[in-house]
Write an enzyme that holds these catalytic residues in place. Structure first.
Site, PDB file in Angstrom:
ATOM      1  N   ILE A   1       4.916  -4.965   3.477  1.00 40.91           N
ATOM      2  CA  ILE A   1       6.251  -5.360   3.292  1.00 40.91           C
ATOM      3  C   ILE A   1       7.104  -4.115   4.029  1.00 40.91           C
ATOM      4  O   ILE A   1       8.025  -4.146   4.538  1.00 40.91           O
ATOM      5  CB  ILE A   1       6.822  -5.573   1.953  1.00 40.91           C
ATOM      6  CG1 ILE A   1       5.974  -7.005   1.587  1.00 40.91           C
ATOM      7  CG2 ILE A   1       8.228  -6.014   1.990  1.00 40.91           C
ATOM      8  CD1 ILE A   1       6.091  -8.334   2.443  1.00 40.91           C
TER       9      ILE A   1
ATOM     10  N   ASP B   1       3.631   4.941   1.612  1.00 35.96           N
ATOM     11  CA  ASP B   1       2.961   5.691   1.187  1.00 35.96           C
ATOM     12  C   ASP B   1       3.398   7.218   1.149  1.00 35.96           C
ATOM     13  O   ASP B   1       3.247   7.992  -0.009  1.00 35.96           O
ATOM     14  CB  ASP B   1       1.370   5.805   1.937  1.00 35.96           C
ATOM     15  CG  ASP B   1       0.789   4.410   1.822  1.00 35.96           C
ATOM     16  OD1 ASP B   1       1.418   3.374   1.252  1.00 35.96           O
ATOM     17  OD2 ASP B   1      -0.299   4.300   2.672  1.00 35.96           O
TER      18      ASP B   1
HETATM   19  C1  GLA Z   1      -1.119   1.189   4.022  1.00 38.17           C
HETATM   20  C2  GLA Z   1       0.105   1.741   4.851  1.00 38.17           C
HETATM   21  C3  GLA Z   1       1.528   1.424   4.221  1.00 38.17           C
HETATM   22  C4  GLA Z   1       1.527  -0.176   4.024  1.00 38.17           C
HETATM   23  C5  GLA Z   1       0.257  -0.593   3.228  1.00 38.17           C
HETATM   24  C6  GLA Z   1       0.286  -2.060   3.282  1.00 38.17           C
HETATM   25  O1  GLA Z   1      -1.086   1.921   2.818  1.00 38.17           O
HETATM   26  O2  GLA Z   1      -0.062   3.137   5.092  1.00 38.17           O
HETATM   27  O3  GLA Z   1       2.544   1.753   5.037  1.00 38.17           O
HETATM   28  O4  GLA Z   1       2.047  -0.900   5.113  1.00 38.17           O
HETATM   29  O5  GLA Z   1      -0.700  -0.073   4.007  1.00 38.17           O
HETATM   30  O6  GLA Z   1       1.382  -2.297   2.007  1.00 38.17           O
END
Ligand code: GLA
Length: 373
Positions: free
Chosen positions: A23, A159
Protein backbone atom coordinates in the site's frame (compact mmCIF):
# COMPACT_ATOMS: atom_id res chain seq x y z
CA UNK A 1 35.67 -6.15 18.43
CA UNK A 2 35.92 -3.85 21.37
CA UNK A 3 33.04 -1.44 21.50
CA UNK A 4 35.11 1.08 23.44
CA UNK A 5 37.41 1.56 20.43
CA UNK A 6 34.55 3.29 18.62
CA UNK A 7 32.99 6.74 19.04
CA UNK A 8 29.30 6.12 18.36
CA UNK A 9 26.86 3.26 18.51
CA UNK A 10 23.99 3.72 16.07
CA UNK A 11 21.10 1.25 15.76
CA UNK A 12 18.09 1.05 13.49
CA UNK A 13 15.27 -1.45 13.67
CA UNK A 14 13.80 -4.17 11.51
CA UNK A 15 10.03 -4.08 11.27
CA UNK A 16 6.81 -6.01 10.98
CA UNK A 17 3.89 -4.67 9.05
CA UNK A 18 0.70 -5.37 10.97
CA UNK A 19 -1.52 -4.58 8.01
CA UNK A 20 -1.55 -2.48 4.84
CA UNK A 21 0.56 -4.61 2.49
CA UNK A 22 1.76 -3.22 -0.84
CA UNK A 23 0.00 0.00 0.00
CA UNK A 24 2.90 2.36 0.69
CA UNK A 25 3.81 2.88 -2.97
CA UNK A 26 0.08 3.32 -3.75
CA UNK A 27 -0.14 6.35 -1.47
CA UNK A 28 -2.23 4.79 1.30
CA UNK A 29 -1.89 4.25 5.04
CA UNK A 30 0.07 1.35 6.51
CA UNK A 31 0.41 0.04 10.05
CA UNK A 32 3.96 -1.19 10.74
CA UNK A 33 5.95 -1.37 13.98
CA UNK A 34 9.70 -1.37 14.63
CA UNK A 35 11.30 -4.47 16.17
CA UNK A 36 13.98 -5.15 18.75
CA UNK A 37 15.80 -7.04 15.96
CA UNK A 38 18.14 -4.37 14.57
CA UNK A 39 21.33 -3.40 12.81
CA UNK A 40 23.95 -1.69 14.96
CA UNK A 41 26.84 0.30 13.52
CA UNK A 42 29.86 1.07 15.70
CA UNK A 43 31.75 3.91 14.08
CA UNK A 44 34.82 6.15 14.55
CA UNK A 45 36.53 8.72 12.29
CA UNK A 46 39.86 7.54 10.83
CA UNK A 47 41.29 10.71 9.28
CA UNK A 48 41.45 9.22 5.74
CA UNK A 49 39.16 9.27 2.68
CA UNK A 50 38.22 5.64 3.20
CA UNK A 51 35.22 4.00 4.80
CA UNK A 52 36.46 0.69 6.20
CA UNK A 53 33.72 -1.82 6.95
CA UNK A 54 33.72 -4.99 9.05
CA UNK A 55 30.83 -7.25 9.97
CA UNK A 56 30.08 -9.41 12.97
CA UNK A 57 28.77 -12.11 10.62
CA UNK A 58 31.51 -12.15 7.95
CA UNK A 59 35.25 -12.68 7.80
CA UNK A 60 35.50 -10.08 4.98
CA UNK A 61 36.72 -6.50 5.35
CA UNK A 62 35.88 -3.93 2.71
CA UNK A 63 37.30 -0.48 2.10
CA UNK A 64 35.50 2.09 -0.03
CA UNK A 65 36.78 5.45 -1.21
CA UNK A 66 34.51 8.40 -0.51
CA UNK A 67 35.65 10.08 -3.74
CA UNK A 68 34.57 7.15 -5.85
CA UNK A 69 31.27 5.95 -4.45
CA UNK A 70 29.68 5.10 -7.79
CA UNK A 71 32.16 2.27 -8.21
CA UNK A 72 30.89 -0.23 -5.67
CA UNK A 73 27.54 -1.29 -7.09
CA UNK A 74 28.67 -4.83 -7.72
CA UNK A 75 30.33 -5.46 -4.37
CA UNK A 76 28.91 -8.53 -2.71
CA UNK A 77 29.41 -7.00 0.71
CA UNK A 78 29.56 -3.27 1.26
CA UNK A 79 27.31 -2.24 -1.63
CA UNK A 80 24.53 -1.14 0.71
CA UNK A 81 26.94 0.96 2.74
CA UNK A 82 28.42 2.50 -0.43
CA UNK A 83 24.90 3.27 -1.68
CA UNK A 84 24.07 4.98 1.61
CA UNK A 85 27.25 7.08 1.57
CA UNK A 86 26.49 8.07 -2.02
CA UNK A 87 22.98 9.25 -1.14
CA UNK A 88 24.36 11.40 1.69
CA UNK A 89 26.90 12.88 -0.67
CA UNK A 90 24.31 13.54 -3.39
CA UNK A 91 22.15 15.35 -0.83
CA UNK A 92 25.08 17.66 -0.07
CA UNK A 93 26.06 16.24 3.31
CA UNK A 94 29.61 16.02 4.52
CA UNK A 95 31.30 12.60 4.54
CA UNK A 96 34.45 11.72 6.47
CA UNK A 97 36.63 8.61 6.38
CA UNK A 98 35.73 6.21 9.15
CA UNK A 99 35.89 2.65 10.42
CA UNK A 100 32.57 0.95 10.95
CA UNK A 101 31.62 -2.38 12.43
CA UNK A 102 28.19 -3.69 11.46
CA UNK A 103 26.24 -6.07 13.66
CA UNK A 104 22.85 -7.16 12.32
CA UNK A 105 20.36 -9.18 14.38
CA UNK A 106 17.59 -8.91 11.76
CA UNK A 107 17.86 -12.24 9.93
CA UNK A 108 18.69 -11.73 6.24
CA UNK A 109 15.91 -12.73 3.87
CA UNK A 110 13.38 -12.92 6.70
CA UNK A 111 11.12 -10.23 5.25
CA UNK A 112 11.69 -8.18 8.41
CA UNK A 113 13.62 -5.43 6.62
CA UNK A 114 17.23 -6.12 7.41
CA UNK A 115 18.10 -3.92 4.44
CA UNK A 116 16.17 -0.92 5.79
CA UNK A 117 17.81 -1.41 9.20
CA UNK A 118 21.26 -1.47 7.57
CA UNK A 119 20.56 1.57 5.41
CA UNK A 120 19.02 3.73 8.11
CA UNK A 121 21.70 2.93 10.70
CA UNK A 122 24.52 3.39 8.18
CA UNK A 123 23.26 6.79 6.99
CA UNK A 124 22.70 7.96 10.57
CA UNK A 125 26.14 6.71 11.62
CA UNK A 126 27.95 8.35 8.68
CA UNK A 127 26.15 11.63 9.33
CA UNK A 128 26.87 11.52 13.06
CA UNK A 129 30.59 10.82 12.65
CA UNK A 130 30.80 13.75 10.20
CA UNK A 131 29.13 16.04 12.75
CA UNK A 132 25.89 16.36 10.74
CA UNK A 133 22.47 16.28 12.38
CA UNK A 134 19.77 14.91 10.09
CA UNK A 135 16.16 14.32 11.11
CA UNK A 136 14.94 10.70 11.01
CA UNK A 137 12.40 11.24 8.20
CA UNK A 138 15.11 12.65 5.91
CA UNK A 139 17.32 9.69 6.82
CA UNK A 140 14.47 7.32 5.89
CA UNK A 141 14.02 9.06 2.53
CA UNK A 142 17.73 8.82 1.72
CA UNK A 143 17.71 5.16 2.77
CA UNK A 144 14.81 4.54 0.38
CA UNK A 145 16.81 6.20 -2.41
CA UNK A 146 19.78 3.94 -1.62
CA UNK A 147 17.47 0.93 -1.98
CA UNK A 148 16.14 2.23 -5.33
CA UNK A 149 19.41 3.40 -6.83
CA UNK A 150 21.91 0.95 -5.47
CA UNK A 151 19.96 -2.22 -4.62
CA UNK A 152 17.49 -1.85 -7.51
CA UNK A 153 14.34 -2.41 -5.42
CA UNK A 154 11.69 0.15 -6.28
CA UNK A 155 10.34 0.03 -2.72
CA UNK A 156 7.92 2.34 -0.92
CA UNK A 157 8.81 4.28 2.22
CA UNK A 158 7.30 2.01 4.89
CA UNK A 159 10.33 -0.05 5.89
CA UNK A 160 12.83 2.79 6.12
CA UNK A 161 10.31 5.02 7.89
CA UNK A 162 9.50 2.34 10.46
CA UNK A 163 13.19 1.60 10.93
CA UNK A 164 14.01 5.27 11.55
CA UNK A 165 10.91 6.52 13.39
CA UNK A 166 9.51 3.51 15.25
CA UNK A 167 8.71 3.80 18.94
CA UNK A 168 8.74 1.21 21.69
CA UNK A 169 5.37 -0.53 22.15
CA UNK A 170 3.74 1.58 19.45
CA UNK A 171 2.21 0.72 16.10
CA UNK A 172 2.68 3.41 13.49
CA UNK A 173 -0.21 4.61 11.37
CA UNK A 174 1.84 6.03 8.54
CA UNK A 175 0.21 8.01 5.77
CA UNK A 176 2.53 7.31 2.85
CA UNK A 177 1.20 10.25 0.87
CA UNK A 178 1.91 12.95 3.48
CA UNK A 179 4.52 11.06 5.56
CA UNK A 180 2.55 11.95 8.67
CA UNK A 181 2.61 9.29 11.34
CA UNK A 182 0.34 8.69 14.32
CA UNK A 183 1.52 6.36 17.06
CA UNK A 184 -1.04 3.93 18.46
CA UNK A 185 -0.25 1.83 21.56
CA UNK A 186 0.32 -1.74 20.42
CA UNK A 187 -1.58 -3.49 23.16
CA UNK A 188 -2.92 -6.91 22.26
CA UNK A 189 -4.48 -7.58 25.68
CA UNK A 190 -4.57 -11.35 26.26
CA UNK A 191 -2.82 -12.04 22.97
CA UNK A 192 0.78 -12.08 21.73
CA UNK A 193 2.23 -11.37 18.33
CA UNK A 194 4.17 -14.38 17.04
CA UNK A 195 6.64 -13.92 14.18
CA UNK A 196 7.45 -17.03 12.16
CA UNK A 197 9.85 -17.28 9.23
CA UNK A 198 9.21 -19.65 6.28
CA UNK A 199 12.97 -20.19 6.30
CA UNK A 200 13.12 -20.76 2.60
CA UNK A 201 15.67 -18.70 0.69
CA UNK A 202 13.67 -16.47 -1.66
CA UNK A 203 15.10 -15.50 -4.98
CA UNK A 204 12.69 -13.83 -7.36
CA UNK A 205 11.70 -11.15 -4.87
CA UNK A 206 13.20 -8.10 -6.54
CA UNK A 207 11.84 -8.62 -10.04
CA UNK A 208 8.40 -9.74 -8.82
CA UNK A 209 8.18 -6.82 -6.40
CA UNK A 210 9.04 -4.31 -9.10
CA UNK A 211 6.53 -6.02 -11.41
CA UNK A 212 3.72 -5.58 -8.86
CA UNK A 213 4.57 -1.93 -8.40
CA UNK A 214 4.51 -1.46 -12.15
CA UNK A 215 1.10 -3.16 -12.39
CA UNK A 216 -0.40 -0.79 -9.83
CA UNK A 217 0.99 2.17 -11.77
CA UNK A 218 -0.60 0.89 -14.95
CA UNK A 219 -3.92 0.36 -13.18
CA UNK A 220 -3.74 3.91 -11.82
CA UNK A 221 -3.07 5.38 -15.27
CA UNK A 222 -6.14 3.62 -16.69
CA UNK A 223 -8.45 4.69 -13.83
CA UNK A 224 -7.18 8.26 -14.10
CA UNK A 225 -8.91 8.46 -17.49
CA UNK A 226 -12.20 8.58 -15.57
CA UNK A 227 -11.32 9.53 -12.02
CA UNK A 228 -9.61 12.59 -10.57
CA UNK A 229 -7.13 10.67 -8.41
CA UNK A 230 -3.42 10.91 -7.64
CA UNK A 231 -2.88 7.40 -6.39
CA UNK A 232 -4.71 4.06 -6.17
CA UNK A 233 -5.34 4.56 -2.47
CA UNK A 234 -7.59 7.52 -3.39
CA UNK A 235 -10.09 5.23 -5.13
CA UNK A 236 -13.20 4.53 -3.05
CA UNK A 237 -14.92 1.15 -3.06
CA UNK A 238 -17.91 2.69 -4.86
CA UNK A 239 -15.70 4.20 -7.56
CA UNK A 240 -13.90 0.92 -7.97
CA UNK A 241 -17.05 -1.09 -8.50
CA UNK A 242 -18.12 1.41 -11.14
CA UNK A 243 -14.85 1.49 -13.07
CA UNK A 244 -13.10 -1.80 -12.44
CA UNK A 245 -14.36 -3.07 -15.80
CA UNK A 246 -11.80 -0.75 -17.41
CA UNK A 247 -8.92 -2.79 -16.03
CA UNK A 248 -7.69 -5.94 -17.79
CA UNK A 249 -6.40 -8.81 -15.63
CA UNK A 250 -4.19 -9.05 -13.70
CA UNK A 251 -4.41 -5.28 -13.11
CA UNK A 252 -8.00 -5.57 -11.86
CA UNK A 253 -7.02 -8.09 -9.18
CA UNK A 254 -4.04 -6.02 -8.12
CA UNK A 255 -6.12 -2.86 -7.79
CA UNK A 256 -8.87 -4.75 -5.96
CA UNK A 257 -6.30 -5.83 -3.38
CA UNK A 258 -4.97 -2.31 -2.89
CA UNK A 259 -8.36 -0.63 -2.57
CA UNK A 260 -9.77 -3.20 -0.16
CA UNK A 261 -6.56 -3.41 1.87
CA UNK A 262 -6.75 0.37 2.42
CA UNK A 263 -10.21 -0.13 3.94
CA UNK A 264 -8.86 -2.90 6.16
CA UNK A 265 -6.17 -0.56 7.48
CA UNK A 266 -8.85 1.94 8.53
CA UNK A 267 -10.82 -0.76 10.34
CA UNK A 268 -7.65 -2.19 11.90
CA UNK A 269 -6.71 1.22 13.24
CA UNK A 270 -10.07 1.49 15.01
CA UNK A 271 -9.87 -2.11 16.24
CA UNK A 272 -6.45 -1.48 17.77
CA UNK A 273 -7.54 1.80 19.36
CA UNK A 274 -10.52 0.18 21.10
CA UNK A 275 -8.77 -3.12 21.88
CA UNK A 276 -10.96 -5.25 19.59
CA UNK A 277 -8.18 -7.76 18.94
CA UNK A 278 -10.54 -10.43 17.58
CA UNK A 279 -11.50 -8.02 14.80
CA UNK A 280 -7.84 -7.23 14.14
CA UNK A 281 -7.22 -10.97 13.84
CA UNK A 282 -9.98 -11.39 11.24
CA UNK A 283 -8.53 -8.50 9.24
CA UNK A 284 -5.14 -10.23 9.20
CA UNK A 285 -6.78 -13.35 7.75
CA UNK A 286 -8.57 -11.31 5.08
CA UNK A 287 -5.36 -9.49 4.21
CA UNK A 288 -3.53 -12.77 3.70
CA UNK A 289 -6.30 -14.19 1.51
CA UNK A 290 -6.13 -11.05 -0.63
CA UNK A 291 -2.33 -11.25 -0.95
CA UNK A 292 -2.70 -14.88 -1.95
CA UNK A 293 -5.59 -14.65 -4.41
CA UNK A 294 -5.48 -11.10 -5.76
CA UNK A 295 -1.98 -9.74 -5.31
CA UNK A 296 -0.29 -13.12 -5.69
CA UNK A 297 2.73 -12.38 -3.53
CA UNK A 298 2.53 -15.23 -1.04
CA UNK A 299 3.77 -18.56 -2.46
CA UNK A 300 3.43 -22.14 -1.32
CA UNK A 301 5.51 -21.88 1.84
CA UNK A 302 3.96 -18.68 3.21
CA UNK A 303 0.49 -20.06 2.50
CA UNK A 304 1.34 -23.31 4.31
CA UNK A 305 2.73 -21.43 7.31
CA UNK A 306 -0.33 -19.18 7.53
CA UNK A 307 -2.73 -22.12 7.08
CA UNK A 308 -0.96 -24.02 9.86
CA UNK A 309 -1.25 -20.97 12.15
CA UNK A 310 -4.88 -20.29 11.29
CA UNK A 311 -5.83 -23.90 12.04
CA UNK A 312 -4.69 -23.65 15.67
CA UNK A 313 -7.57 -22.76 18.01
CA UNK A 314 -5.51 -20.23 20.00
CA UNK A 315 -4.75 -18.21 16.87
CA UNK A 316 -7.23 -15.53 15.83
CA UNK A 317 -5.41 -14.25 12.77
CA UNK A 318 -2.31 -14.78 10.67
CA UNK A 319 -0.80 -13.27 7.55
CA UNK A 320 2.38 -12.90 5.58
CA UNK A 321 4.09 -9.62 6.44
CA UNK A 322 6.31 -7.54 4.13
CA UNK A 323 7.09 -7.74 0.43
CA UNK A 324 6.28 -11.43 0.12
CA UNK A 325 7.45 -14.41 -1.93
CA UNK A 326 8.58 -16.07 1.29
CA UNK A 327 9.71 -14.23 4.40
CA UNK A 328 7.85 -14.10 7.70
CA UNK A 329 4.31 -14.32 8.96
CA UNK A 330 2.69 -12.67 11.96
CA UNK A 331 0.04 -14.39 14.04
CA UNK A 332 -2.08 -13.18 16.92
CA UNK A 333 -2.18 -15.95 19.50
CA UNK A 334 -3.63 -16.28 23.01
CA UNK A 335 -0.67 -15.64 25.26
CA UNK A 336 -0.88 -18.78 27.41
CA UNK A 337 -0.84 -21.03 24.31
CA UNK A 338 2.10 -19.47 22.46
CA UNK A 339 4.55 -22.35 23.11
CA UNK A 340 2.03 -24.99 22.16
CA UNK A 341 1.11 -22.95 19.07
CA UNK A 342 4.72 -22.72 17.92
CA UNK A 343 5.28 -26.46 18.31
CA UNK A 344 2.10 -27.22 16.41
CA UNK A 345 2.84 -24.80 13.57
CA UNK A 346 6.44 -26.01 13.28
CA UNK A 347 5.27 -29.60 12.86
CA UNK A 348 2.43 -28.95 10.44
CA UNK A 349 4.51 -26.62 8.30
CA UNK A 350 7.37 -29.08 8.15
CA UNK A 351 4.98 -31.84 7.09
CA UNK A 352 3.56 -29.62 4.35
CA UNK A 353 6.79 -28.17 2.94
CA UNK A 354 9.84 -29.94 4.37
CA UNK A 355 11.17 -26.64 5.75
CA UNK A 356 11.81 -25.86 9.41
CA UNK A 357 9.99 -22.65 10.39
CA UNK A 358 11.92 -20.27 12.64
CA UNK A 359 10.22 -18.26 15.40
CA UNK A 360 11.65 -14.93 16.50
CA UNK A 361 11.45 -13.56 19.96
CA UNK A 362 11.14 -9.84 19.26
CA UNK A 363 9.45 -6.90 20.92
CA UNK A 364 8.10 -3.68 19.47
CA UNK A 365 10.99 -1.27 19.99
CA UNK A 366 12.43 2.14 19.16
CA UNK A 367 13.54 2.73 15.58
CA UNK A 368 16.76 4.76 15.43
CA UNK A 369 19.02 5.28 18.44
CA UNK A 370 22.33 7.14 18.46
CA UNK A 371 24.65 6.84 21.46
CA UNK A 372 28.06 8.36 22.13
CA UNK A 373 30.37 5.66 23.48
C1 GLA B 1 8.66 -4.30 0.99
C2 GLA B 1 8.95 -2.84 0.60
C3 GLA B 1 7.95 -1.88 1.25
C4 GLA B 1 6.51 -2.34 1.05
C5 GLA B 1 6.35 -3.82 1.37
C6 GLA B 1 4.99 -4.35 1.01
O1 GLA B 1 8.91 -4.51 2.34
O2 GLA B 1 10.25 -2.47 0.96
O3 GLA B 1 8.16 -0.58 0.75
O4 GLA B 1 6.07 -2.05 -0.25
O5 GLA B 1 7.32 -4.62 0.70
O6 GLA B 1 4.02 -3.76 1.81
Amino acid sequence: MNKNDYTYEVSAAGRVNIIGEHIDYCGGKVLPAALSLKNTVYIRPNGTDKINIEWSTLPNKVSIDINNLENYRHLKYGNYQAGCALELQKAGHKLVGCDMYQDCTVPFGSGLSSSAAIEVSTIAALATVAGEKIDPVSIALMAQQAEHNYAGVNCGIMDQYASACGKKDMAMLLDCKTLECEYIPFDLGDYSLVIADCNKPHSLTVSKYNERRNETERALAILQKRLDINCLADVTLAQFSKYEYMLPQPLRKRAAHVINECQRVNVAEQALRVGNIELLGRLLNLSHASLKNLYETTGKEADALVEAAQSHPACIGSRLTGGGFGGSTISIVRREYVDEFCEYVFKRYEEATGYAAKFYNAQIADGLTIKKI
